[in-house]
Structure formats: structure tokens, C-alpha cells
Design an enzyme around this catalytic site. Sequence first.
Site, PDB file in Angstrom:
ATOM      1  N   ASP A 429       0.834  -1.279  -0.082  1.00 55.87           N
ATOM      2  CA  ASP A 429      -0.018   0.026   0.149  1.00 55.87           C
ATOM      3  C   ASP A 429       0.891   1.174  -0.191  1.00 55.87           C
ATOM      4  OD1 ASP A 429      -2.382   1.477   0.262  1.00 55.87           O
ATOM      5  OD2 ASP A 429      -2.549   1.329   2.155  1.00 55.87           O
ATOM      6  N   GLU A 432       2.881   4.853  -4.064  1.00 54.64           N
ATOM      7  CA  GLU A 432       2.845   6.010  -5.169  1.00 54.64           C
ATOM      8  C   GLU A 432       4.129   6.762  -5.101  1.00 54.64           C
ATOM      9  OE1 GLU A 432      -0.771   4.527  -4.428  1.00 54.64           O
ATOM     10  OE2 GLU A 432       0.259   5.787  -2.972  1.00 54.64           O
ATOM     11  N   ASP A 526      -9.030   3.055  -2.215  1.00 57.94           N
ATOM     12  CA  ASP A 526     -10.092   3.442  -1.014  1.00 57.94           C
ATOM     13  C   ASP A 526     -11.186   4.139  -1.587  1.00 57.94           C
ATOM     14  OD1 ASP A 526      -8.094   2.719   0.422  1.00 57.94           O
ATOM     15  OD2 ASP A 526      -7.472   4.809   0.873  1.00 57.94           O
TER      16      ASP A 526
END
Length: 866
Positions: A429, A432, A526
Amino acid sequence: MMAIVSSSGDLLALLTFLICLLHHCSAGYDVESVVGSGNLLSASLKLVNGTTTFGPDVKRLDLTASLETDNRLHVRITDADHTRWEVPEDIMPRSTSVSKDALFQSLGMDNATLPSSATISRVSSDLKFSIHSNPFRFTVSRHSTGDILFDTSATLVFKDRYLEVTTALPAGRASLYGLGEHTKRTFRLQPNDTFTLWNEDLERSDLLDLNLYGSHPFYMDVRSGGNAHGVLLLNSNGMDIVYGGSYITYKVIGGVLDFYFFAGPSPLAVVDQYTQFIGRPAPMPYWSFGFHQCRYGYKTVADLEEVVAGYTKAKIPLEGIWSDIDYMDGGQDFTLDPINFPANRLRPFVDRLHSNGQKYVVIIDPEIKRQATPNEDFFLKRNGTNVVGRVWPGEVYFPDFINPRAAEYWAHKISEFRRTIPVDGLWCDMNEPSNFGAWQPLNALDDPPYHINNSGTHRPLNNQTVPVSTVHYNNVSEYDAHNLFGLYEARATHAALLKDTARRPFVLSRSTFPGAGRYAAHWTGDNSARWDELANSINTMLSFGIFGIPMVGADLCGFRGNTTQELCSRWIQLGAFYPFARAHTERTTERRELYVWESTARSARKAFGTRYRLLPYIYTLMYEAHTTGAPIVRPLFFSYPQDADTYGVDKQFLLGRGVLVSPVLQPGATTVDAYFPAGRWFSLYDHSYPLTVATRTGKRVTLQAPVDSASVHLAGGNILPLQQPGLTTSAARQGEFHLLVALAENGTASGELFLDDGESTEMGGVGGNWTLVRFSCDTAMESKGIFATTVSSHVVHNSYTPSGTSVIGSVVFMGLQSPAKGFTIYVNNVEVKAARTKSLTSGAFSVSGLSLAIGKEFQIKVVMSH
């Protein structure tokens, strides 16, 4: 071959010129020289109309074009005098283009000047490249139809940190798909939209049309009549791609123009050719196709135990339980909360999961707490020192996964952690990479001359991430490599698990780039518990199938916000057909495990009962994806490319080539408006008499929408291998197989079954232990009033030992001529009187009591008199 062609423009050329005028373009290049040999062409371009907007123009460019295969054309334009950033070959292996000088030398020439234009093509390829001068532009066309696939305007802008090129599209004839990752209302791209590619941890992923976690500058173009082609701009820099309906404009803030064109002509062929280039999807372990449960807010081991027990009591399948950051000590990777997740409590729990055939997966984030970092130097740098970010543990450093030492450290930490807690997969997670801190500009990289439409408001590139003036290993800038961060981490995590377990890794990654499918699955991030989010999940899922990441799904019932029983039930009914099926919720929401409400429990038992029955079929689709790139979940036009009415269908989808899912996507709905392409369609649940669509283009049908299930149909012409459901994939695999044969109107059908142990590192590789069986069915009239329907198996490969003991116990035929006066069953040409038969519904007929080994070829013949 290479040939001179006329430089006179055609209608599309005129259109691109008009587009250029509308955009107030003035920059452009002329062709100085062109040289070619066989399938390769090289040209020199010189600037003729410069501009000062966004910086000075590059004065001289080199272009190379090559037919690398019969189905792939590569066109690359770069600075002739200076080396520029390109996607590294270690992350995207590919052929290195021959330079213009090398080509001259190979031909024994010093130079070559052609007054008009040149073309490369070959007899075996349907692609043709043409360069036109002056002014410079190029076209890519299809030999077989003459269709122009890509036609650039005369305006080419090439600056240090701003590149622009526009191509024309035939108005009304092109349907485009791809260009992500964004949340979209439709799967088919809509005109007058801008697709910003810059990996971003967006605070509200439920907002539409904004750049999200991944960057995929690839689109598929399906033209009227069904021919499809693909276009990739292999560039990792930030960009805006403007789709105007009749044109596409690329606005890129660095790198080179590195285009790849894939000929198709079918949609499946495009994805095959694309994934052959970027890398085939990684094989996923069999267990990963089960249902998974997670929550940000399972605060103790006791919480996990309670959830597992709840699923068992409710008799709802549960393959794996997952832990979000709750298990960590202060949000730090590779640690355990000593109070709530102590090893002496968590390890026995995981061991019990494993003994029950269940799995445990944990989250990891790509940062190391500043005070806990090792005395090694493999972190991202800025101004000569480690970049200090702020994420869950507080102040952190970010591993530079381009640095081989970072990957080695990552592998060591994963192995060390697994000695304590033998997790079965890792969930990457925040990669980025995400950062909670704020950054001031340090140099010109932090504030480029052209601002892409980041987050829909032209936010700085540094927003919610590390600054783009950050420096990676070998002096690579974050400005250039930002969109690759998640891919590098997924590769390092995949390699670490492979080394540590010697089994097929399972990695789930939020951030992606072309080629990420070689290492990881993906979830849509999300999302929110909203009806529009439920519908939009289909569009994202279909897009990632095209991107070469077939293992994809959205958080069932939504991550953020409280759901309702109705929304959650409908989401379960859809999510049971996601390739990756997981429920995951935010800690501030009400608890909504699938057993909490009886209505959702009923939906879960039925929907996941169907999914687990389909596991042999779904896993066979994984084998197909791994070997050909074919998406597991597909838009309807993949199977029906000549039916233009399928091009806009995005509220339904196909699982494989023939299982059609028509979910409820609106509150209070009692019916579903579904589109059925031409052919026969059978209900997967009750095998009811086929809905026959005789028209050439299909028709819309209003379906009843039961409260506990989605409408699922099987196209005639398909054979599905099934098994009885179980509460885990390992339990379901213990039972016998069944074949569901849906006959096309001509009495034929086909299908296949792939088997292996579900965890070997190779899937179908040379020397591996696996079995592949192809099934076919034909119907013939043996004499007047006597029809024989025959199912045959052909064992393509058989080295998986259990295939000798795994058996097919029954066969259901759908679409037989009815009613029948009598029937006779033959197995391998021997009449079988002991086989039990049953007429299920009109036109459906079952044969049970069989025991046919999967690994041995057989023939089942049903002779019916009418």
C-alpha cells in the site's frame, strides 16, 4: 520493404492540420534525411518553427521506426544530440533501436535525403508506417483495410520538459478504452476528457475523472466492423492526454516519444501482443481466488479469531483474513504490536488458519521509520541527504527500490518477518509513494513549465508524495521515475517472497505501471460505500484487464462510509465475480462482515457458492491470462467484436469468453436491463431453456432481479468445468468435477481445464507438473429422428499426478433437442446402463454416476430419439 510515397495529404491530414490551428500551434519540424533497410527506417528532423512557450525547442531530432514483429511497430523520437530519460530496460526489457548512424553504416552510406516521404512494411504484417515531409508527420495504417490508425498533425513540440503530439481519429468510427488509472462513469472513453497520468494517493478516490494510483498510457481502439489495435506511449513522466473525440493530444513533461503499435485485429489479439511486450501476467496462487476479509480496525488477535469464527458459523466461504496496519508496532513495517498482536498469540492463530486451509496476509508500506533505519545507504536523496517524509510511523526514509541494495534489504526483512509470522502474501500500500508532509520547491524540477492537471486542480507534482527533485540510484530523478516506484517495489516484493517460500508469490499493489502485472494483483483503492462506486468498479476492473493486470477487484461493500444491507448485498453479488474478491472497510465505519446481516449472509452463501463452483473455470482463465494475456473479466466486445452495440456496454461483463454477469447497480431495483449478443444464453443457476437471440446485433432483455443474486448466463458454445463448493479453495478441490455443456444452435461447444498444485512457481512451464484438457462437443443426426450429442476430451498435457485420480462425475447438457422419446448413454463407445440420468428442465439433461479420470481421454455420447 521501403518505398517512396506521395507527400500529398489526405482527409485525415487536413483534419490534423485544422486541429493544429485550433490549438494555436506553430512549432514543427521538417525531415532532413531518411534512410531505411528492410523493416527499419531512420530519419533526421530539424526545427523549422520554434516557440518559447514552456522553454526552448530541441533543434534536431532523431526518429526510428521498426517492425519488431509482424504485429508490433515501434516508433521513437528523441533528441539527436543529447541523451534523455527513458523507461529503463531492466524494468521493461525490449529491443534497442538502431541509431541512424549505425543504420547508415550498415548500408555503407554517409547520408540519404529523400524529397518526399518513405514507408516501411512487409508482406507478413498488417501494419504500415509512413513518414511524410515537409512539414514532418507520420502515419500508421492497416494494410488489409487501408484504415489509418495513427496520423500525427504537422505540429510536433519537443522541448526539454514539454513534449506534444496530436493524432487524428476517424469521427464516429473509433471506440477507445484504457488510459488510466481514473475513476470513470463509463468504460468507453468519452470525448472532451483529459487523462492525467501521475501516480497519486488521492484523498477521495470516489471523485470522478481524477488521476489515481497508477499510470497506464495505453489505449485500445476498436473500429466499426470489429478490428482493434493498441497504442502505447512508453513514457514514465507525468502527462496529460486530451481525448477530443476526433483527436488525441499527448502533453508530456519529459522523456521521449516512444510509441508502440499493436495490430490486433481482435481485441484479444491486441492484449496478447501488448502483454507479450510488457510482460505476461504473473500466475496467481489458487488460494488467492477465494474470498478474503480485511478491516482497518481489527485491533487484536482476538478480533481476527472472532471474524474467522463468524464466517465458519455462517457457513460462508473464507479463504483468508488480512491485517491492515493495526498489527504493526507504531505503524512500522516488519514489526508486531507487542500488546495486541504479540508473536506468541499471533503465530498460533496463523498456524490454525493454515491447518484449516486458510491464509493470512498483511499490509506493508514503502517506508522505514527514521529512527529504525539500518546503517546502510539505499534511501531516496534530496540535496545530498536522505529524504525525510511523514507517514504512519512518523518521520520516515523511503527505500530506493531502483537500488539493488534496497531490494536485498527488503528481501531480508521479509524473510526475517516470515520466520516469526509465516504470512502467505503481502499487500503493498501507499506506494505511489504516499507522503503526508509538505515540500517547498528546491529547484526547477519541482515546478516544471507545464503543469499537468494533477488531482483535477493542477496541484504541484510534490503533492502527497516525495518531492520530484528527489534523486534515486544512478542519479535518476523522481521527476522521471515517480510513476515507476510502485512497480519497482512490487518487483522487489515478488522476488523476496519467491526466494523465501519457493512458492508462487501473492503480491497486491496499489500503485501500478505497464508491466506491474508480471508481479502483482491490484485493487481499486479506497472506494466508498455508494451505488455509483459499485457501478464504476466494473469500468476500472475492465480497464485493468486491458492493462495486463487481470487479477483485480474493488473493496466489497465499500471501504469508506457506512453501507446499507441492500447495497452490501448487491455488491457481494457483483464482487463474487471480481477476479480478486476481498471485503475491506475503514475503521470508523460500522462492522459489515458478510455474516453481520442475514440478507448479506444469504447473498454471500449463494454468490460465493457459485464462485467456488466456478473455481476450476476461473483458474483455467488465470492460465490463459498468464500465457496469452487474456483478461479474466472481459467486456462483451471481446467475444463479440463485430457487434457495435457491445462497445458501450459497461454495466455487464464476461467472465472468460461466455459467462455473462448482469448485476443490480441501483437501489430498489427489481429488474435489470441487460444486453444479450446474438446466440443462445442459458441461466447458470437453473439451466433454464435458452434465451435465443437470433438477430445479428443482439437485443436488450429485462431480467428479474432476485434479492439474493445477480443474473448470470452462459453463452451457448461453452463447456465449463465445475466443482462442488466448499468453505475454502482447498476443500472445494477435494471433490469430483462436473461439466456444464451449453450447446450452440448448431449443437457444438468447447472448453478447457487447467490443473496444477496451485502454488508451483511456474504455471504450465516446460517440465512442470500440470495438466491441460480440452473438451469439445458435437451433435449429429445418426438417422431420421435419432440425434447423437458427443462430448470428447483431448489431453494436451498430463504431468500433474492428481489428474489420474481426479474424476468427472457428471455432465449437464443444456440445449438438447426436446422432448425426447428415449435416450442411450455411451462412454468410450460402451453403453452405460448404470449411469443416472435426469431431465432438469426443458432442453437440459444430466448424466451422473460417472467416474472419468481427468488425465485420460474419454468420450460421452448421448443418443436421443425424437
